[in-house]
Design a protein around this motif. Structure first.
Motif, short mmCIF file in Angstrom:
data_model
loop_
_atom_site.label_atom_id
_atom_site.label_comp_id
_atom_site.label_asym_id
_atom_site.label_seq_id
_atom_site.Cartn_x
_atom_site.Cartn_y
_atom_site.Cartn_z
N LYS A 134 3.43 -13.60 -4.18
CA LYS A 134 2.27 -14.42 -3.81
C LYS A 134 1.11 -13.53 -3.35
CE LYS A 134 0.81 -17.05 0.19
NZ LYS A 134 1.21 -17.62 1.46
N MET A 135 1.41 -12.56 -2.47
CA MET A 135 0.37 -11.67 -1.96
C MET A 135 -0.21 -10.81 -3.08
SD MET A 135 0.35 -12.67 1.09
CE MET A 135 1.43 -13.46 2.29
N LEU A 136 0.65 -10.29 -3.95
CA LEU A 136 0.18 -9.44 -5.04
C LEU A 136 -0.73 -10.21 -5.99
CD1 LEU A 136 3.50 -7.49 -5.76
CD2 LEU A 136 1.37 -6.50 -4.87
N ARG A 137 -0.36 -11.45 -6.29
CA ARG A 137 -1.22 -12.27 -7.16
C ARG A 137 -2.57 -12.52 -6.48
NH1 ARG A 137 3.72 -14.96 -8.30
NH2 ARG A 137 3.25 -16.53 -6.71
N GLY A 138 -2.54 -12.82 -5.18
CA GLY A 138 -3.78 -13.04 -4.45
C GLY A 138 -4.67 -11.82 -4.45
N LEU A 139 -4.07 -10.64 -4.43
CA LEU A 139 -4.83 -9.39 -4.41
C LEU A 139 -5.16 -8.87 -5.82
CD1 LEU A 139 -2.95 -7.68 -1.46
CD2 LEU A 139 -5.31 -8.50 -1.45
N GLY A 140 -4.92 -9.71 -6.83
CA GLY A 140 -5.44 -9.40 -8.16
C GLY A 140 -4.44 -8.88 -9.17
N ALA A 161 -0.98 -2.89 -3.11
CA ALA A 161 0.45 -3.19 -2.95
C ALA A 161 0.87 -2.95 -1.51
CB ALA A 161 1.27 -2.34 -3.91
N ARG A 162 0.33 -1.92 -0.89
CA ARG A 162 0.66 -1.64 0.52
C ARG A 162 0.06 -2.71 1.43
NH1 ARG A 162 0.08 4.13 -0.92
NH2 ARG A 162 2.18 4.98 -0.92
N LEU A 163 -1.12 -3.18 1.10
CA LEU A 163 -1.71 -4.28 1.85
C LEU A 163 -0.85 -5.53 1.72
CD1 LEU A 163 -3.92 -5.61 3.51
CD2 LEU A 163 -5.29 -5.84 1.42
N ALA A 164 -0.34 -5.78 0.49
CA ALA A 164 0.55 -6.93 0.28
C ALA A 164 1.78 -6.83 1.18
CB ALA A 164 0.96 -7.00 -1.19
N ARG A 165 2.34 -5.61 1.32
CA ARG A 165 3.52 -5.42 2.18
C ARG A 165 3.21 -5.79 3.62
NH1 ARG A 165 5.55 0.52 3.23
NH2 ARG A 165 5.85 0.53 0.99
N LEU A 166 2.04 -5.37 4.10
CA LEU A 166 1.65 -5.72 5.46
C LEU A 166 1.59 -7.23 5.65
CD1 LEU A 166 -1.27 -3.45 6.75
CD2 LEU A 166 1.11 -3.50 7.47
N LEU A 167 0.98 -7.90 4.68
CA LEU A 167 0.83 -9.35 4.79
C LEU A 167 2.18 -10.05 4.70
CD1 LEU A 167 -2.41 -9.88 2.68
CD2 LEU A 167 -2.18 -9.41 5.11
N VAL A 168 3.12 -9.47 3.95
CA VAL A 168 4.48 -10.02 3.88
C VAL A 168 5.15 -9.95 5.25
CG1 VAL A 168 6.81 -9.51 3.02
CG2 VAL A 168 4.89 -9.63 1.42
N MET A 169 4.94 -8.85 5.97
CA MET A 169 5.57 -8.68 7.29
C MET A 169 4.91 -9.52 8.37
SD MET A 169 6.79 -4.71 7.63
CE MET A 169 5.21 -3.94 7.33
N GLU A 170 3.66 -9.94 8.13
CA GLU A 170 2.93 -10.77 9.09
C GLU A 170 2.97 -10.19 10.50
OE1 GLU A 170 3.23 -15.29 7.95
OE2 GLU A 170 5.24 -14.40 7.87
#
Length: 536
Positions: A134-140, A161-170
């Protein structure tokens, strides 16, 4: 959540800040602002315990999970994009190893153990892959790229991808250092809306003023070794800072008038016996005053005039039936496009859609397989690419490069322009061979501005520039008399310059004869992004 008290930090013999204090509470949205080199990233490293301050206290709630996105990332192995976003190849094993070490040392009540355990739980969640996608799709990211090896992607895509990981961890506290640097407009809008609805706190460094206006509710400015708080977004901060300066200047001037009057009385009557005691009293009154420092005026954008370029024809350039492919990957098939004189056109669309390729075709720096590229009458092209270091002479100094580009430019004016682009004092005598990537980028930009073409093609010109320098560039380009075609993810920059939008997507170009806001209105982009965020 985070409390900083009386912090002092010196670096390279220079005091970055002293007596710095502030707090970040749950739900806060805070921006750190200040000129390049003021100490913003250094403050992040202190919060992350990567460095130690000279003095002062940094306290974090022991239950607080902190997530950090640096400006640059480490090299990658063979992991896929999804592996990076879930942390299962690199971060999760490291966390597990450290947890075992702390358990073996019977250190299970420490803040480090609790924070690592919280991260471990997030990355071990059965839904972690679903969240990461979900995060990766949102980030393009396109679905097909999510399972590609990350080392096949550009650095910008890896940072996403690293930003997506951060958002996954919340994390409870997100530390974001220039998070918009590697995003296109669509993913930037997605991130902007995501952070506005984020449950934790956000502390960020950014040069994107519109992004800060949309996301943040507090500003802390690092300037002249002080950390000054302001309430509101970035625009509120600019207004409050100006008001605060005027108030401080008025207080300083009033005190100086008072001191002058007291001193004049003392000087006039100290030799008069009947008035000597009064004169002495006035001098003691001066000594008792708590002196007000003269405030420094807020830094203003440097204004400079771009010389008029040679006049070209009504049609600046046209493309007809262009077919362009990289190997088996077709970018354009039968592209037709005309750029008229005086247009200020921004190319928007997802990363990988072909925006930079289109600029290269217009600039004549790539060979297309079929079609026709036709320059207008008296066209003089300037192409400012994302990879611009090769155009500099490594043996020339910074000032020599500028003066060789515009021999008629007075040296004091060249120095002023260089100063506005952060080349100060002895920096102008450096040879270009020793400049950083950002410095080379800025120097090339200056060379375009002092000897302008009449068709200027610019790919992300605001990268590596601070907010004030972006504003200087914006003001200069607003009065530029030539034709401009550019790519940017800086919404403030786009809003001030673009009079036409070309939406590039999947080899198709859709023109919008109006401003960026007109484009947003016609496409419903903001509403679509918000709806997608709510649905996910």
């Amino acid at each position: 959540m985070l409390i900083i008290r009386d912090l002092k930090m010196t670096f390279g013999g220079r005091t970055l800040f002293e007596n710095a204090s502030f707090a970040v509470n749950y739900g806060d949205r805070v921006a750190l602002v200040g000129p390049n080199g003021a100490g913003k990233s250094t403050l992040f490293s202190l919060i992350l315990k990567q460095r130690e301050a000279d003095s002062g206290v940094i306290e974090r709630d022991e239950w607080t999970m902190v997530g950090h996105l640096p400006q640059e990332g480490e090299a990658l192995g063979e992991e896929t994009v999804l592996d990076v976003a879930t942390g299962r190849v690199d971060e999760l094993p490291q966390i597990e190893k450290r947890l075992h070490e702390l358990e073996k040392a019977n250190d299970v009540s420490s803040a480090e153990y609790m924070e690592l355990h919280a991260k471990h739980d997030k990355l071990n969640d059965p839904q972690v892959e679903t969240k990461a996608r979900k995060m990766l799709r949102g980030l393009g990211y396109r679905e097909a790229d999510i399972t590609r090896k990350a080392n096949e992607m550009s650095g910008g895509w890896v940072m996403r991808a690293r930003l997506a990981r951060l958002l996954v961890m919340e994390p409870d506290l997100l530390l974001l250092d220039e998070p918009t640097n590697h995003l296109d407009l669509l993913s930037l809008l997605w991130l902007q809306n995501y952070l506005k609805n984020y449950s934790g706190a956000v502390l960020l460094i950014s040069h994107d003023r519109v992004f800060m206006d949309e996301v943040i509710t507090q500003v802390h400015e690092i300037s002249e070794r002080k950390l000054s708080p302001y309430t509101g977004n970035y625009t509120d901060f600019l207004r409050q800072r100006e008001e605060r300066y005027e108030q401080q200047l008025a207080a300083y001037n009033n005190q100086q008038k008072e001191i002058k009057a007291l001193q004049e009385f003392a000087d006039r009557f100290r030799a008069v016996p009947s008035k000597a005691s009064q004169a002495q009293s006035k001098l003691k009154q001066i000594e008792r005053l708590e002196l007000i420092e003269k405030p420094l005026a807020p830094r203003k954008p440097f204004r400079f005039h771009i010389p008029p370029p040679p006049r070209g024809g009504q049609r600046a350039i046209s493309l007809e039936g262009i077919h362009m492919a990289y190997g088996t990957h077709a970018v354009y098939a039968g592209l037709d496009l005309t750029i008229e004189r005086g247009e200020r056109t921004v190319l928007v669309g997802p990363n990988g859609a072909g925006k930079s390729t289109l600029l290269k075709i217009l600039a004549g720096v790539v060979e297309f397989q079929k079609g026709k590229r036709d320059l207008g009458h008296n066209a003089k092209i300037g192409y400012f690419s994302q990879h611009r270091a090769a155009t500099l002479d490594p043996e020339k100094t910074v000032i020599d490069e500028v003066l060789s580009a515009a021999p008629e430019l007075p040296e004091n004016e060249a120095r002023g322009i260089l100063g506005s682009f952060l080349f100060r004092k002895d920096d102008i005598f450096k040879k270009t061979a020793v400049l950083s990537g950002g410095e080379k980028s800025r120097l090339n930009l200056i060379k375009f501005l002092v000897d302008p073409p009449n068709l200027l093609l610019m790919d992300e010109p605001t990268t590596h520039l601070d907010i004030h320098t972006v504003e200087s560039l914006t003001l200069a380009l607003e009065k530029y008399e030539g034709t401009l075609v550019f790519i940017s993810h800086d919404v403030h920059f786009i809003r001030h310059l673009a009079t036409k939008v070309l939406h590039v997507n999947a080899g198709t170009i859709t023109p919008y004869a109006g401003s960026y806001d007109y484009f947003l209105e016609k496409t419903g982009l903001l509403e679509n992004e918000r709806a997608a965020l709510t649905a996910s």
